[in-house]
Structure formats: C-alpha cells, structure tokens
Design a protein around this motif. Structure first.
Motif, mmCIF file in Angstrom:
data_model
loop_
_atom_site.group_PDB
_atom_site.id
_atom_site.type_symbol
_atom_site.label_atom_id
_atom_site.label_comp_id
_atom_site.label_asym_id
_atom_site.label_seq_id
_atom_site.Cartn_x
_atom_site.Cartn_y
_atom_site.Cartn_z
ATOM 1 N N ASP A 1 0.912 -1.176 -0.003
ATOM 2 C CA ASP A 1 -0.192 0.010 0.023
ATOM 3 C C ASP A 1 0.935 1.426 0.034
ATOM 4 O OD1 ASP A 1 -2.342 -1.401 -0.083
ATOM 5 O OD2 ASP A 1 -3.016 -1.295 2.152
ATOM 6 N N ARG A 2 1.940 1.174 0.871
ATOM 7 C CA ARG A 2 2.828 2.571 0.888
ATOM 8 C C ARG A 2 3.415 2.742 -0.397
ATOM 9 N NH1 ARG A 2 4.927 5.514 4.723
ATOM 10 N NH2 ARG A 2 4.142 3.951 6.442
ATOM 11 N N THR B 1 -7.344 9.904 -12.011
ATOM 12 C CA THR B 1 -6.992 9.460 -10.845
ATOM 13 C C THR B 1 -7.808 10.244 -9.759
ATOM 14 O OG1 THR B 1 -5.338 10.752 -10.601
ATOM 15 C CG2 THR B 1 -4.663 8.724 -11.302
ATOM 16 N N GLN B 2 -8.773 10.963 -10.366
ATOM 17 C CA GLN B 2 -9.866 11.763 -9.404
ATOM 18 C C GLN B 2 -10.647 10.726 -8.751
ATOM 19 O OE1 GLN B 2 -9.721 14.810 -8.620
ATOM 20 N NE2 GLN B 2 -11.773 15.929 -8.292
ATOM 21 N N HIS B 3 -10.837 11.071 -7.671
ATOM 22 C CA HIS B 3 -11.588 10.133 -6.510
ATOM 23 C C HIS B 3 -13.029 10.086 -7.520
ATOM 24 C CE1 HIS B 3 -14.387 8.625 -3.577
ATOM 25 N NE2 HIS B 3 -13.285 8.214 -2.860
ATOM 26 N N PRO B 4 -13.542 8.658 -7.627
ATOM 27 C CA PRO B 4 -14.703 8.336 -8.368
ATOM 28 C C PRO B 4 -16.150 9.433 -8.059
ATOM 29 C CG PRO B 4 -13.777 6.396 -7.621
ATOM 30 C CD PRO B 4 -13.092 7.336 -6.949
ATOM 31 N N ASP B 5 -16.063 9.508 -6.618
ATOM 32 C CA ASP B 5 -17.293 10.634 -6.554
ATOM 33 C C ASP B 5 -16.953 11.872 -6.682
ATOM 34 O OD1 ASP B 5 -18.150 7.952 -5.380
ATOM 35 O OD2 ASP B 5 -17.642 8.403 -3.025
ATOM 36 N N TYR B 6 -16.262 12.210 -7.262
ATOM 37 C CA TYR B 6 -15.694 13.841 -7.330
ATOM 38 C C TYR B 6 -15.007 14.116 -8.853
ATOM 39 C CZ TYR B 6 -16.324 13.866 -2.458
ATOM 40 O OH TYR B 6 -16.814 13.445 -0.891
ATOM 41 N N HIS C 1 -18.181 12.268 4.010
ATOM 42 C CA HIS C 1 -16.779 11.807 3.846
ATOM 43 C C HIS C 1 -16.573 10.881 2.694
ATOM 44 C CE1 HIS C 1 -12.891 10.128 5.635
ATOM 45 N NE2 HIS C 1 -13.571 8.840 5.455
ATOM 46 N N PRO C 2 -15.597 11.133 1.875
ATOM 47 C CA PRO C 2 -15.260 10.185 0.719
ATOM 48 C C PRO C 2 -15.259 8.708 1.115
ATOM 49 C CG PRO C 2 -13.627 11.796 0.868
ATOM 50 C CD PRO C 2 -14.385 12.138 2.120
ATOM 51 N N ARG C 3 -15.733 8.129 0.225
ATOM 52 C CA ARG C 3 -15.555 6.474 0.094
ATOM 53 C C ARG C 3 -14.250 6.119 0.257
ATOM 54 N NH1 ARG C 3 -17.511 3.517 -4.174
ATOM 55 N NH2 ARG C 3 -17.207 5.237 -5.605
ATOM 56 N N GLY C 4 -13.731 5.250 1.090
ATOM 57 C CA GLY C 4 -12.453 4.614 1.229
ATOM 58 C C GLY C 4 -11.632 5.122 2.226
ATOM 59 N N ASP C 5 -10.431 4.729 2.362
ATOM 60 C CA ASP C 5 -9.433 5.195 3.455
ATOM 61 C C ASP C 5 -8.910 6.420 3.068
ATOM 62 O OD1 ASP C 5 -10.296 3.012 5.097
ATOM 63 O OD2 ASP C 5 -8.995 1.769 4.139
ATOM 64 N N ASP D 1 -10.873 0.323 -2.954
ATOM 65 C CA ASP D 1 -10.731 -0.783 -3.750
ATOM 66 C C ASP D 1 -9.250 -1.046 -4.357
ATOM 67 O OD1 ASP D 1 -13.500 -0.925 -3.268
ATOM 68 O OD2 ASP D 1 -13.841 0.196 -5.345
ATOM 69 N N ASP D 2 -8.526 -0.848 -3.435
ATOM 70 C CA ASP D 2 -7.030 -1.096 -3.750
ATOM 71 C C ASP D 2 -6.382 -0.100 -4.748
ATOM 72 O OD1 ASP D 2 -5.143 -2.875 -2.631
ATOM 73 O OD2 ASP D 2 -5.232 -4.184 -4.450
ATOM 74 N N GLU D 3 -6.905 0.841 -4.876
ATOM 75 C CA GLU D 3 -6.620 1.866 -5.761
ATOM 76 C C GLU D 3 -6.453 3.257 -5.040
ATOM 77 O OE1 GLU D 3 -5.692 1.830 -9.296
ATOM 78 O OE2 GLU D 3 -6.144 -0.594 -9.236
#
Length: 150
Positions: free
Chosen positions: A35-36, A64-69, A104-108, A138-140
């Motif tokens: 992940d790092r 690479t923009q967050h899918p929700d934005y 809050h955006p989805r994901g970590d 989702d691992d991205e």
C-alpha cells in the motif's frame, strides 16, 4: 500575466488544502509495503506526467480523481505541478471532507505534507507547502484535483 499567475497560485493553494489546520494527532500510519508503494507510485506518476507536459498531467489528474468527485476538477491553464511528499507525515484522516462537502469520501483517507511547485513552461513560478489528501479505495489510490470545492 500577473493575474494568470495569481489564479494559478490560488489553484495551487486549493490543491494543497491550505484552507486551515488539519485536525487530529500526527501518528505514523501502519501500511503494508504494497500500500505504501501505491502512494509513492501515485505521486511519482503525477510528477512524471507533469514532466511530459500539461495535457498529460491534466489527463492523469482526471483519471485518478476520486470516483465520487470526477465532476469537480479545473484546468491548470497550461501549468504543471511537481509534488514532493514528506513520507514520514503520512497518516489517516478519517474525519476529513473535501471543501464545501459534508460527506466523507468513500475509502480510507490519508493526508501527507507536501511541497508543491507550480511550473509554467518548465519554469517554477510558485511553491507552496501544505497537505494533500489521497484515498485508498478498492485497492487503488485516488486524489482530489486542483480547484475541488473552489
């Protein structure tokens, strides 16, 4: 020209998340090596795209923009950015929401201190130290392009 530089620097400040302090306590994040590496690859790719030109970097930011934005991007008007993260500052930021948003955006969500240099035609025209947010979903790795919320 001075007005254009001012607009670009304002975009740079928005990208760096310089709207205020980041809440929470800085603690080194416990990420797997894989992940790092994804975060490092994300910023290396962003810088490489900038080296290839403004249109390449703009495409990379869009892809690479967050899918929700995805609809919340802006044009850097031919400029590029170079991002230099300080990896020892990488930490989770579970309470963060993008400027002007309540969700809050989805994901970590992670935040890292960065130095961002704005370049126009291969010349540095401004530099800003701030914090950037990225999301592991989702691992991205996804980011938030300049002018989000602006």
């Amino acid at each position: 020209m001075a007005e254009r530089v001012a607009v670009l620097l304002a975009s740079l400040a928005l990208l760096a998340g310089c709207a205020g302090p980041i809440a929470g306590t800085a603690r080194p994040v416990q990420l797997s090596d894989g992940d790092r590496a994804k975060f490092k690859t994300f910023y290396e790719s962003l810088n490489k795209a900038g080296d290839e030109g403004a249109s390449q970097q703009q495409k990379m930011l869009k892809d690479t923009q967050h899918p929700d934005y995805r609809q919340k991007t802006c044009d850097l008007r031919g400029a590029t950015i170079k991002v230099e993260p300080t990896w020892s500052t990488l930490r989770t930021d579970a309470d963060w929401t993008p400027p002007g948003d309540k969700a809050h955006p989805r994901g970590d969500v992670y935040v890292v201190a960065v130095t961002i240099t704005l370049r126009q035609q291969d010349q540095a025209i401004g530099s800003q130290i701030g914090s950037l947010h990225v999301v592991l979903l989702d691992d991205e790795v996804y980011g938030f392009a300049p002018c989000l919320g602006g």
